[in-house]
Design an enzyme around this catalytic site. Structure first.
Site, PDB file in Angstrom:
ATOM      1  N   GLU A   1      50.353 -49.679  31.176  1.00  0.00           N
ATOM      2  CA  GLU A   1      51.810 -49.727  30.950  1.00  0.00           C
ATOM      3  C   GLU A   1      52.612 -50.445  32.036  1.00  0.00           C
ATOM      4  OE1 GLU A   1      53.601 -45.992  29.978  1.00  0.00           O
ATOM      5  OE2 GLU A   1      52.163 -45.569  28.382  1.00  0.00           O
TER       6      GLU A   1
ATOM      7  N   GLU B   1      46.577 -43.832  24.324  1.00  0.00           N
ATOM      8  CA  GLU B   1      47.304 -42.585  24.598  1.00  0.00           C
ATOM      9  C   GLU B   1      48.205 -42.266  23.431  1.00  0.00           C
ATOM     10  OE1 GLU B   1      49.809 -42.302  28.134  1.00  0.00           O
ATOM     11  OE2 GLU B   1      48.278 -43.337  29.305  1.00  0.00           O
TER      12      GLU B   1
END
Ligand code: FCB
Length: 438
Positions: A160, A341
């Site tokens: 991320e 995720e």
């Protein structure tokens, strides 16, 4: 049996990260140590001192996972453990620590999926306003890949970058806490450079069968309401959040609207470095993002989800957004995807029993797995899903105020217990991705 579910290619597992679970013992000082030691930076005043002590208690956590049929665990390595003092020669003690952890995983039939950088940097490495950090982190990647080239099959170079650039550079919610749009623009480009350099350095040091990917938080951005300023903000944030990172990774230029901001940092040859080939994209998804403009720094605020979405701690439950982003990313890049995720922050209660009996988490996973199956039916090449998090853990600047884990951990006593939802996952996956696929 898990990770089989009748569909040989579709795997499931859990996901975790070093800086949210390991203690400080035996490693160098990190950017998050400095941040959490600064009063006022972490919501509940907690620091990175002990966390869930995964560095010593991993046998117990792995036992619980194995008893629930977990066969894949995505986990990150701590850069400050591997290069505590400076660049170059890594710490043998740091590398040996992870060798023992991989041994323990493999002894229980759990395959490690390694994230090289999940946000924790040694203090000596500086921050991503500095272009040179991209080369420092690639050197770290090369050291790790060279040591574990024979035993790790799936590598993810970074987690991320968009969260890092927006929360830590554009805003001042996370380290380094710059709160500056020009600095965020430089960081975006340097994070992208780092991904390309790390992917190349990793591939150069592993055997030809290993796969190298990276992980992005993908979510469409929408305006909080019909206000024209909010619409502009959402369009801008859609480019910042998604395409400023993914487009260059897949060989395209920066989005037109962001070029005036980003081009200042670009040097000749950079876009080629960034577009290093990847074997898969890791997609993290929690919910679509809604934005509005505000009259104070950082001028953009997250919030304003429609009332129709069920609330759930950090984010609402948004299966339609999940299906939409998976098909959008597939249509745009045609790349193999793993959902690296997704998860739910359902327990606000303190009582242990209420934390481990968690039917809402199972219900929400059901709606997300159904959405994932629909995206596959529409052509998205999604090959697996990792549930966040393996355990309740430290949620960065939110401290211990959110619990997304499949294993409950009491951060004071270090007691752990698998939640009901953990033991349901294998059966759920089999139902959604069963014998005939999605
Ligand atoms: C993601 C992060 C992960 C965790 C979850 C809740 O953005 O990658 O470390 O904090 O959110």
């Amino acid at each position: 049996m898990s990770g089989r579910s009748g569909d040989a290619d579709f795997i499931w597992g859990l996901a975790t990260a070093a800086q949210q679970t390991e203690s400080r013992n035996g490693r160098g000082r990190s950017n998050w140590d400095v941040w959490s030691d600064t009063p006022g930076k972490i919501l509940d005043g907690s620091t990175t001192e002990r966390l869930t002590e995964f560095d010593t208690r991993y046998p117990e956590d792995l036992d619980i996972m194995a008893s629930a049929g977990v066969r894949h665990l995505r986990l990150s390595l701590s850069w400050p453990r591997i290069q505590p003092e400076g660049p170059g020669k890594p710490s043998e003690a740091g590398l040996d620590h992870y060798a023992r952890l991989f041994d323990a995983m493999q002894a229980r039939g759990i395959e490690p999926w390694v994230t090289l950088w999940h946000w924790d940097s040694p203090v000596w490495a500086g921050d991503f306003v500095d272009r040179d950090k991209a080369w420092r982190i690639a050197d770290y990647a090369a050291c790790v890949a060279a040591r574990f080239n024979d035993r790790i099959s799936n590598w993810m170079v970074m987690n991320e970058p968009n969260t890092v650039a927006t929360r830590g550079y554009g805003a001042a919610f996370d380290p380094p806490g710059h709160g500056s749009i020009p600095k965020a623009a430089r960081a975006i480009h340097h994070l992208n450079l780092a991904i390309g350099l790390m992917a190349t350095a990793t591939r150069a040091n592993v055997n030809g069968r290993a796969r190298v990917g990276t992980v992005h938080n993908c979510a469409r951005a929408y305006p909080a309401n019909a206000n024209p300023f909010n619409r502009l903000t959402a369009r801008f944030m859609d480019d910042v959040w998604n395409w400023a990172f993914l487009d260059p990774l897949f060989g395209r230029d920066y989005p037109v609207t962001l070029r005036p901001l980003l081009y200042g940092a670009v040097k000749s040859g950079d876009m080629k470095i960034i577009a290093a080939p990847l074997d898969f994209l890791g997609v993290n998804f929690y919910a679509s993002l809604y934005f509005r403009m505000i009259p104070r720094k950082p001028f953009i605020e997250l919030g304003g989800w429609p009332d129709s979405m069920e609330k759930c701690g950090l984010f609402p439950v948004d299966p339609e957004g999940f299906e939409d982003i998976l098909t959008t990313v597939h249509d745009r890049y045609r790349t193999p995807i793993y959902v690296t995720e997704t998860g739910f922050d359902v327990e606000l209660a303190e009582a242990w029993q209420d934390r481990v009996r968690d039917p809402d988490r199972t219900r929400h996973y059901d709606s997300y797995f159904a959405a994932l199956a629909r995206a596959r039916a529409r052509g998205a090449d999604v090959r697996g899903v990792f549930c966040w998090g393996a355990t309740d853990n430290w949620e960065w600047s939110e401290g211990f105020t959110h619990r997304l884990g499949l294993i409950a951990v009491d951060a004071q006593t270090q007691k752990r217990e698998g939640k009901d939802s953990l033991f349901k996952l294998d059966g759920q996956i089999a139902r959604h991705f069963g014998p005939n696929g999605a």
